[in-house]
Design a protein around this motif. Structure first.
Motif, mmCIF file in Angstrom:
data_model
loop_
_atom_site.group_PDB
_atom_site.id
_atom_site.type_symbol
_atom_site.label_atom_id
_atom_site.label_comp_id
_atom_site.label_asym_id
_atom_site.label_seq_id
_atom_site.Cartn_x
_atom_site.Cartn_y
_atom_site.Cartn_z
ATOM 1 N N THR A 1 0.837 -1.165 0.000
ATOM 2 C CA THR A 1 0.000 0.000 0.000
ATOM 3 C C THR A 1 0.888 1.236 0.000
ATOM 4 N N TYR A 2 0.576 2.168 -0.905
ATOM 5 C CA TYR A 2 1.359 3.397 -1.021
ATOM 6 C C TYR A 2 0.752 4.484 -0.137
ATOM 7 N N LEU A 3 1.603 5.108 0.643
ATOM 8 C CA LEU A 3 1.190 6.253 1.451
ATOM 9 C C LEU A 3 1.994 7.465 0.989
ATOM 10 N N ALA A 4 1.305 8.512 0.589
ATOM 11 C CA ALA A 4 1.986 9.729 0.131
ATOM 12 C C ALA A 4 2.744 10.355 1.292
ATOM 13 N N PRO A 5 3.927 10.891 1.020
ATOM 14 C CA PRO A 5 4.699 11.513 2.098
ATOM 15 C C PRO A 5 3.985 12.762 2.611
#
Length: 132
Positions: A1-5
């Protein structure tokens, strides 16, 4: 899962910032043809002299172009530097400039700058009152 910085600084694409930029009355005329000396930062421009009378003084600005020094004549109202700098006043020892820059919130603000007379390759300095 990608989490935006997480963003720590100002967001360049913030709708609030963009809206503020277009509502600000101090926005520079981006459609105005650029003057030659707007291609150079103020650090690369040297005030080397002036000509004219006290009421109608023009300044001589030197800049290196391909390693060769070139001198240009400017008057109050001319633009120079890369921050929409407009010459407001010319005296025998300095040029007053008002630059228009964008702050972190997208507002265009004016800031004062100056070029001091350069003698023998070094800018002149104003004396201090250290002896008083």
């Amino acid at each position: 899962t990608y989490l935006a910085p997480e963003v720590n600084g100002p967001n360049a694409f913030s709708s609030e910032r963009m809206r503020a930029a277009y509502q600000n009355a101090q926005i520079p005329d981006l459609n105005r043809p650029k003057e030659l000396l707007e291609n150079y930062s103020l650090e690369n421009l040297r005030y080397v002299g002036s000509i004219g009378s006290k009421n109608a003084l023009s300044a001589l600005i030197e800049v290196d172009v391909n390693g060769q020094p070139h001198v240009y004549t400017v008057r109050p109202g001319n633009y120079l530097g890369q921050n929409f700098g407009r010459i407001t006043k010319i005296t025998a020892d300095r040029i007053g400039i008002v630059e228009t820059v964008e702050d972190t919130f997208g507002n265009w603000v004016n800031r004062d700058a100056e070029l001091t007379l350069t003698i023998d390759g070094a800018p002149t300095s104003t004396p201090t009152d250290a002896g008083k």
